[in-house]
Motif scaffolding. Structure first.
Motif, mmCIF file in Angstrom:
data_model
loop_
_atom_site.group_PDB
_atom_site.id
_atom_site.type_symbol
_atom_site.label_atom_id
_atom_site.label_comp_id
_atom_site.label_asym_id
_atom_site.label_seq_id
_atom_site.Cartn_x
_atom_site.Cartn_y
_atom_site.Cartn_z
ATOM 1 N N ALA A 106 0.849 -1.194 0.000
ATOM 2 C CA ALA A 106 0.000 0.000 0.000
ATOM 3 C C ALA A 106 0.882 1.240 0.000
ATOM 4 O O ALA A 106 1.911 1.278 0.685
ATOM 5 N N GLY A 108 0.589 5.511 0.265
ATOM 6 C CA GLY A 108 -0.246 6.687 0.498
ATOM 7 C C GLY A 108 0.275 7.878 -0.276
ATOM 8 O O GLY A 108 0.973 8.731 0.264
ATOM 9 N N ASP A 157 -3.168 4.930 -2.717
ATOM 10 C CA ASP A 157 -4.237 5.738 -2.143
ATOM 11 C C ASP A 157 -4.008 7.210 -2.481
ATOM 12 O O ASP A 157 -3.003 7.803 -2.085
ATOM 13 N N THR A 159 -6.023 9.665 -1.577
ATOM 14 C CA THR A 159 -6.672 10.543 -0.606
ATOM 15 C C THR A 159 -5.766 11.725 -0.249
ATOM 16 O O THR A 159 -4.595 11.541 0.047
ATOM 17 N N VAL A 193 -6.883 4.071 -5.898
ATOM 18 C CA VAL A 193 -8.144 4.225 -5.179
ATOM 19 C C VAL A 193 -8.251 5.634 -4.603
ATOM 20 O O VAL A 193 -7.262 6.358 -4.489
ATOM 21 N N ASN A 194 -9.481 6.006 -4.238
ATOM 22 C CA ASN A 194 -9.764 7.316 -3.640
ATOM 23 C C ASN A 194 -9.211 8.462 -4.501
ATOM 24 O O ASN A 194 -8.590 9.397 -3.995
ATOM 25 N N SER A 224 -13.067 3.662 -2.691
ATOM 26 C CA SER A 224 -11.957 3.022 -1.986
ATOM 27 C C SER A 224 -11.515 1.730 -2.653
ATOM 28 O O SER A 224 -10.523 1.124 -2.228
ATOM 29 N N PHE A 241 -6.977 1.760 4.275
ATOM 30 C CA PHE A 241 -7.775 2.819 3.654
ATOM 31 C C PHE A 241 -8.802 2.276 2.666
ATOM 32 O O PHE A 241 -9.561 3.037 2.074
ATOM 33 N N CYS A 242 -8.832 0.967 2.483
ATOM 34 C CA CYS A 242 -9.817 0.354 1.587
ATOM 35 C C CYS A 242 -10.896 -0.412 2.345
ATOM 36 O O CYS A 242 -11.851 -0.894 1.727
ATOM 37 N N SER A 247 -15.712 6.024 -0.663
ATOM 38 C CA SER A 247 -14.458 6.772 -0.661
ATOM 39 C C SER A 247 -14.331 7.570 0.618
ATOM 40 O O SER A 247 -15.123 7.444 1.532
ATOM 41 N N SER A 249 -11.580 7.579 2.637
ATOM 42 C CA SER A 249 -10.762 6.966 3.673
ATOM 43 C C SER A 249 -9.634 7.907 4.040
ATOM 44 O O SER A 249 -9.312 8.819 3.305
#
Length: 335
Positions: A106, A108, A157, A159, A193-194, A224, A241-242, A247, A249
């Motif tokens: 993952a 971020g 991610d 986000t 994602v996000n 997400s 975060f998933c 969404s 997260s």
């Protein structure tokens, strides 16, 4: 593997049999006993051109020798508080495995700040995770699943992605270039994602610039990505975060963050590096200070051109120039 591909692997192996001993030694840390799969990765990265793949691989091995990459897993980032700051600002971790046994990493992207240490510490951290993945995690997964497992899955991610991310583009391009040149074809699929409007707008521009083999690996999921990711992994392996539906997260999810130094993955990684450092302590005392790796020249890298394009598009968004589509009209799920 087709007959032509098999023959290309044999030809490349014959060329690699002729390299000098220092390169052969570091090559063992690269292939970890999976020689054919490793040669195939470099061939894929150079469109199955044996000559170009050979040059790429030899350049990679020279990079490893010059920068002492084989020793990087015995060079801890100390003190622990500094490493914690790196982890808090360079958000990456491992959340589990896919049902096929591929490690799930993952990243971020949107909330990483890269503002707690020098670029050399971030490079050291990134390469250590690459080496730990390749030398420890993937061989263990191969044994567990009784088949060669030489790639991973990455969930990115987005986000919190903002225009301020412009300040990180150079560092991210350096990291991407090191991966492209020295760890090619290690990622099976990139799941995004996000994704906010900023990413969606830039992705429409950047996607056509990517090579076809890279485009095929990227999947932009809705929200997400929870439901789509559950098709390839169990709930326990989802990045934190998933795990919430929809969404929105965040780093402060109620689930345990795989980015944190307190997560089992980072505890195991940190303890492994500490143990390796103690093994060689009698020969070379552990010192505080970053592990310097020569940064790649970006002028000829595909990533440099993409970074320029992203920067240009971010400025367009900032200036309101030509990207005024409503976020509600954007379909970000990649078909």
């Amino acid at each position: 593997m087709s007959m032509a591909s098999h023959e290309a692997v044999i030809r490349l192996q014959a060329l690699m049999d002729q390299v000098d001993e220092p390169l052969k030694n570091t090559f063992k840390n690269v292939h970890q006993g999976y020689l054919a799969e490793t040669l195939e990765r470099f061939l894929k990265a150079r469109e199955w051109n044996v000559s170009k793949a050979h040059k790429m691989l030899v350049d990679c091995l020279n990079w490893r020798v010059t920068n002492e990459i084989d020793k990087i897993l015995s060079k801890p980032i100390i003190p622990t508080e500094l490493y914690r700051q790196v982890r808090d600002s360079q958000l990456i971790g491992m959340s589990g495995y896919s049902r096929e046994g591929l490690p799930v990493f993952a990243i971020g992207v949107g909330l990483s700040t890269f503002d707690k240490a020098s670029v050399h510490y971030y490079m050291q951290s990134h390469i250590q995770i690459n080496e730990y993945r390749d030398r420890v995690i993937l061989p263990a997964a191969s044994q567990k699943y009784n088949q060669p497992i030489t790639t991973c899955v990455k969930v990115l991610d987005m986000t919190g992605l903002k225009l301020s991310a412009l300040s990180h583009i150079k560092l991210l391009t350096i990291i991407s270039t090191i991966d492209d040149l020295n760890y090619p074809e290690k990622t099976n699929t990139y799941y995004i994602v996000n994704a906010p409007y900023i990413f969606s707008a830039c992705w429409k521009v950047v996607k056509p610039l990517l090579q076809e083999r890279t485009r095929r690996k990227v999947q932009v999921l809705s929200g997400s990505g929870r439901d789509e990711l559950l098709k390839i992994m169990d709930f326990e392996s989802l990045p934190h975060f998933c795990k919430r539906e929809g969404s929105g997260s965040s780093r402060h999810s109620q689930n345990i963050s795989c980015f944190s130094l307190d997560h089992p993955f980072h505890q195991q990684l940190y303890n492994y590096i500490k143990q390796q450092s103690l093994i060689g302590k009698a020969v070379e005392p552990v010192k505080q200070g970053s592990f310097h790796v020569k940064l790649p020249e970006l002028a000829d890298a595909e990533g440099a051109e993409i970074a320029k394009t992203i920067e240009s598009e971010f400025h367009k968004i900032e200036n309101g120039n030509g990207l005024s589509e409503s976020v509600n009209t954007l379909r970000i799920k990649d078909s």
